[in-house]
Design an enzyme around this catalytic site. Structure first.
Site, PDB file in Angstrom:
ATOM      1  CG  ASP A   1     -39.185 -27.295 -53.009  1.00  0.00           C
ATOM      2  OD1 ASP A   1     -38.696 -27.987 -53.681  1.00  0.00           O
ATOM      3  OD2 ASP A   1     -39.176 -25.693 -52.777  1.00  0.00           O
TER       4      ASP A   1
ATOM      5  CE1 TYR B   1     -38.597 -21.239 -59.128  1.00  0.00           C
ATOM      6  CE2 TYR B   1     -36.945 -18.857 -60.127  1.00  0.00           C
ATOM      7  CZ  TYR B   1     -37.489 -20.959 -59.921  1.00  0.00           C
ATOM      8  OH  TYR B   1     -36.798 -22.105 -59.938  1.00  0.00           O
TER       9      TYR B   1
ATOM     10  CE1 TYR C   1     -32.691 -25.206 -53.262  1.00  0.00           C
ATOM     11  CE2 TYR C   1     -30.575 -24.095 -53.199  1.00  0.00           C
ATOM     12  CZ  TYR C   1     -31.868 -24.944 -53.859  1.00  0.00           C
ATOM     13  OH  TYR C   1     -30.336 -26.363 -53.789  1.00  0.00           O
TER      14      TYR C   1
END
Ligand SMILES: [Zn+2]
Ligand SMILES: [Zn+2]
Length: 397
Positions: A223, A291, A360
């Site tokens: 993103d 992440y 996600y």
């Protein structure tokens, strides 16, 4: 020789040396079709050809002059090429019929035309015809007055990028209001964001290669508000119509990284094949991503419950609401492979999470109104959001 008689009879003796020689190319030895025809010592003047209308006469100095002029005009750098040609449909049909009627196994006329032009160019330009892989294609249109068009094939450069600041999209993002035409909203740039990971590299590569257009192909994307850290995300940059192909990528990489310091960085730039563009988009079954997320809870959370995050395991994730306009609505099953956390204060903690690609993370944390199961908020029993997200590793395939 019976075949010669048949050919002469069928054409009424009206053939050029090229077409006669070509029809006999599997039956008579010779260096080329012209010498085959001449070796027969026939009483023909070769001035009229019922197959090709003497199209070979158009392959003359004037045509080659046009080709050289075009190459000089384009200032195009190349080592390899092929020739393509367009000829009148009737010529092609008559040639095919002739070959078929006599049941011959010889090459079509276009192949001979392309070879004759290609050989001459090889000799004059000291460049090489390469059918597998070529830098340019010389297209010759022989339908009326000969015309020449040069197609410059793209080059492909692969590497990995880091995004060190938030707010930069991966690729050019057209203005939402004018869709790229330019309006007051976007200050007539046509862009929603002033720069992108794509543009910050491509403008320099375009300049160095004198290319016409660049296309950025990423191995997935993050993103706009997500950083891309660690060893970086693979990408392939396609440069269309480059007039310079030999550039010092190492030097260029250094320059680009200096200019973009603190914003984006690019590593391991190297030339690659076209197929890499598709390859980097397909992730292998054991590809993973790591992440780092800053989780913010609506109220104080129970720190003893953090340990339960370690068995998030298999996640059933319905397409998030925020991307549902561009991705098919379905439930995807993805696995959390590893997870660790560090408490920051009563309402926030940092989580490092290793997952299969395609999960996600923002929705894994919030739960996305029940569309991600299980999820972090549910495990902790409080509402939670992802306040900051960074990609810290994209696995090699
Ligand atoms: Zn002919
Ligand atoms: Zn606009």
């Amino acid at each position: 020789m019976q075949l010669v008689d048949e050919i002469i009879e069928k054409s009424d003796g009206k053939l050029c040396r090229h077409c006669l020689g070509r029809m006999l190319s599997k039956s008579i030895d010779g260096e080329d079709n012209v010498s085959r025809a001449e070796s027969l010592d026939l009483d023909l003047d070769f001035n009229e050809c019922v197959i090709c209308d003497n199209i070979f006469d158009k392959i003359d100095d004037e045509l080659f002059g046009k080709i050289y002029d075009k190459l000089v005009f384009l200032e195009v750098e190349f080592d390899s090429f092929v020739v393509g040609s367009r000829i009148p449909k009737e010529v092609q049909q008559r040639d095919e019929e002739f070959i078929k009627d006599l049941d011959l196994d010889v090459e079509p006329i276009k192949k001979e035309i392309n070879r004759i032009i290609g050989k001459e160019l090889e000799n004059t330009l000291k460049k090489e015809v390469n059918f597998e892989k070529q830098d340019i294609i010389v297209n010759v249109n022989l339908i009326k007055n000969p015309k020449v068009r040069v197609q410059i094939n793209p080059i492909f450069i692969e590497g990995k990028y880091n995004k060190l600041v938030r707010g930069i999209p991966q690729t050019k993002w057209p203005c939402g209001k004018c869709k790229g035409r330019g309006c007051e909203e976007c200050n007539f740039t046509g862009k929603q964001y002033p720069c992108s990971v794509e543009e910050l590299i491509s403008e320099h590569v375009l300049k160095a290669t004198k290319g016409y257009e660049a296309k950025f192909h990423g191995a997935g994307r993050e993103d706009i508000d997500v950083l891309m850290l660690g060893s970086g995300r693979p990408f392939v940059l396609e440069i269309k119509e480059p007039r310079i192909r030999k550039i010092d990528l190492e030097k260029l990489e250094k320059e680009i990284n200096e200019i973009n310091e603190g914003k984006t960085q690019y590593h391991g730039l190297k030339f690659c094949e076209r197929k890499r563009k598709a390859e980097i988009k397909v992730s292998s079954p054991d590809a993973y991503k790591v992440y780092r997320a800053l989780v913010k809870c609506e109220e104080a959370y129970d720190k003893d419950k953090l340990v339960a995050l370690k068995d998030l395991g298999e996640i059933h994730q319905q397409t998030p609401i925020r991307v549902s306009h561009r991705r098919a609505d379905k439930v995807r099953i993805k696995h959390v492979l590893d997870l660790s956390y560090e408490i920051i204060d009563d309402t926030s903690f940092e989580m490092t999470i290793k997952t299969e690609g395609g999960l996600y993370i923002k929705e894994l944390i919030s739960g996305d109104e029940g569309r991600s199961n299980p999820n972090v908020a549910e495990k902790l029993g409080v509402k939670a959001i992802c306040e900051k997200l960074d990609v810290i590793e994209v696995s090699e395939k």
